[in-house]
Design a protein around this motif. Structure first.
Motif, mmCIF file in Angstrom:
data_model
loop_
_atom_site.group_PDB
_atom_site.id
_atom_site.type_symbol
_atom_site.label_atom_id
_atom_site.label_comp_id
_atom_site.label_asym_id
_atom_site.label_seq_id
_atom_site.Cartn_x
_atom_site.Cartn_y
_atom_site.Cartn_z
ATOM 1 N N ASN A 62 5.855 3.605 -7.495
ATOM 2 C CA ASN A 62 5.071 3.916 -6.298
ATOM 3 C C ASN A 62 5.847 3.593 -5.029
ATOM 4 O O ASN A 62 5.726 4.305 -4.017
ATOM 5 N N TYR A 63 6.630 2.530 -5.071
ATOM 6 C CA TYR A 63 7.443 2.157 -3.902
ATOM 7 C C TYR A 63 8.505 3.218 -3.619
ATOM 8 O O TYR A 63 8.687 3.632 -2.466
ATOM 9 N N ARG A 99 2.528 -2.046 1.142
ATOM 10 C CA ARG A 99 1.649 -3.098 0.607
ATOM 11 C C ARG A 99 0.181 -2.728 0.790
ATOM 12 O O ARG A 99 -0.633 -2.880 -0.122
ATOM 13 N N SER A 100 -0.177 -2.195 1.967
ATOM 14 C CA SER A 100 -1.572 -1.825 2.233
ATOM 15 C C SER A 100 -2.010 -0.632 1.396
ATOM 16 O O SER A 100 -3.127 -0.602 0.863
ATOM 17 N N ALA A 101 -1.122 0.369 1.252
ATOM 18 C CA ALA A 101 -1.468 1.550 0.472
ATOM 19 C C ALA A 101 -1.679 1.198 -0.991
ATOM 20 O O ALA A 101 -2.610 1.701 -1.631
ATOM 21 N N LEU A 102 -0.823 0.345 -1.539
ATOM 22 C CA LEU A 102 -0.956 -0.018 -2.945
ATOM 23 C C LEU A 102 -2.208 -0.858 -3.181
ATOM 24 O O LEU A 102 -2.861 -0.741 -4.218
ATOM 25 N N ALA A 103 -2.549 -1.707 -2.211
ATOM 26 C CA ALA A 103 -3.736 -2.549 -2.366
ATOM 27 C C ALA A 103 -5.001 -1.715 -2.498
ATOM 28 O O ALA A 103 -5.944 -2.101 -3.197
ATOM 29 N N LEU A 104 -5.028 -0.550 -1.842
ATOM 30 C CA LEU A 104 -6.211 0.310 -1.906
ATOM 31 C C LEU A 104 -6.401 0.917 -3.286
ATOM 32 O O LEU A 104 -7.521 1.250 -3.683
ATOM 33 N N THR A 105 -5.314 1.075 -4.031
ATOM 34 C CA THR A 105 -5.403 1.700 -5.356
ATOM 35 C C THR A 105 -5.320 0.686 -6.497
ATOM 36 O O THR A 105 -5.396 1.076 -7.658
#
Length: 364
Positions: A62-63, A99-105
């Motif tokens: 994802n990164y 970090r914020s985008a991954l936290a949502l998923t």
């Protein structure tokens, strides 16, 4: 999510915040990038261990996708090399955006969705869970499931080997959350037994578990017995009797049951108050009568949760789990008080309210 995992997630978030606020304190951009990614992976693992272990490259993949989307015309390089000459603020903003985008998923793992079978025991307020409370409950749950699977086996004694194996669930994980402003909980995540698999036996166990959760869902509703989606009267009665033995006791307030084996990602709850509703099912086709007999215990069946009382009449008496544990001998007199149910077909049985066993005194 357990309190330990919640503490881990909070700690990881604090460390990432500190690193992104002042990267030079933590070394070069390369070191910061690597450490932030490791912390993000640790956070994901704490939130959803089963899924992350199944796809260990999810965070890195994802990164890399995030960097390609942000810098489509640049070569696939790590961020510290892509932004070697950029302002520190841009480097931090890219890491923070990922970090914020991954936290949502990355949602907390639902054990009832990703386990074959999950039991979540919630204890009464300010009650600390004892080991015997949840291990004893699991044992009764396992035996109740086995008893529903064994309708055609009239003899007492052990179940067939394939049924024993299919109901000897493996313990994949156990989480104990002590009381801390909220009631204590114990989550047991269970999988298939470790012996040789028998798909026919597993199918029968799955049907038994489905019957249990179906009757628990009905007990929570206001529906009439005629609306219970179990059209086999014998199966319905047998399931209700076994459901009575797994109602929460010993300081347990509620039990939630779910998982892939029962097709429930949203768990079904069992409450002590369900006893009255389950007795409605037992008595739907028969009228109970008072039972008060003193005779000799001729057999004990731990799987089905009953004793056989009497040499001649041989009454089949279902006894509560906390009382059945006191019955250790056959051939001794006992008084059983309860209600006897006479079915139109099949043998009558007794639901015992109390049992008084005269324990033999050992010879000197």
């Amino acid at each position: 999510m357990s309190s330990l995992r919640a503490i881990m997630v909070e700690w990881v978030d604090q460390r990432i915040d500190e690193m992104l606020k002042a990267p030079p304190m933590w070394g070069s951009n390369e070191a910061v990038e690597m450490q932030v990614l490791q912390l993000v992976e640790l956070r994901a693992l704490a939130l959803r261990p089963t899924q992350e272990l199944e796809t260990p490259r999810r965070v890195i993949d994802n990164y890399l996708a995030h960097l390609r989307q942000r810098y489509p015309s640049r070569p696939p390089l790590p961020l510290h090399r892509l932004l070697a000459d950029a302002e520190p603020s841009e480097f931090r903003s890219v890491l923070e955006a990922f970090r914020s985008a991954l936290a949502l998923t990355t949602l907390a793992e639902n054990p009832f969705e990703h386990s074959d079978l999950a039991l979540r025991l919630t204890f009464q307020s300010n009650r600390r869970p004892s080991a015997s409370a949840f291990t004893g409950y699991y044992e009764e749950f396992r035996r109740a499931t086995r008893a529903i699977v064994r309708p055609a086996e009239s003899a007492t004694g052990r179940a067939k080997k394939d049924i024993e194996t299919a109901t000897d669930f493996s313990l994949e994980d156990a989480e104990v959350t002590p009381p801390n402003g909220e009631p204590a909980q114990v989550l047991l995540r269970l999988g298939a037994g470790l012996g040789q698999r028998n798909f026919e036996a597993e199918g029968r166990v799955r049907d038994a578990l489905s019957s249990l959760v179906t009757i628990a869902e009905w007990a929570e509703s206001a529906a009439a017995v005629s609306e219970l989606q179990l059209d086999d009267v014998d199966q319905r009665t047998r399931t209700a009797v076994q459901a009575l033995r797994i109602l929460p006791r010993r300081g347990i307030a509620t039990v939630a049951v779910g998982g892939r084996l029962v097709g429930r990602s949203r768990p079904v709850e069992l409450h002590p108050a369900h006893e009255k509703r389950l007795l409605e099912v037992v008595g739907a086709q028969m009228t109970p009568e008072d039972f008060d007999e003193t005779d000799e215990i001729r057999a004990i069946d731990l799987d089905r949760g009953h004793v056989v009382l009497g040499k001649e009449a041989r009454h089949q008496c279902f006894v509560r789990p906390d009382q059945l544990g006191e019955v250790a001998f056959v051939g001794v007199p006992a008084r059983i008080v309860g209600q006897r149910y006479r079915a139109l077909v099949g043998r009558p049985f007794v639901l015992a309210d109390s049992i008084d066993v005269q324990v033999p005194i050992p010879d000197d």
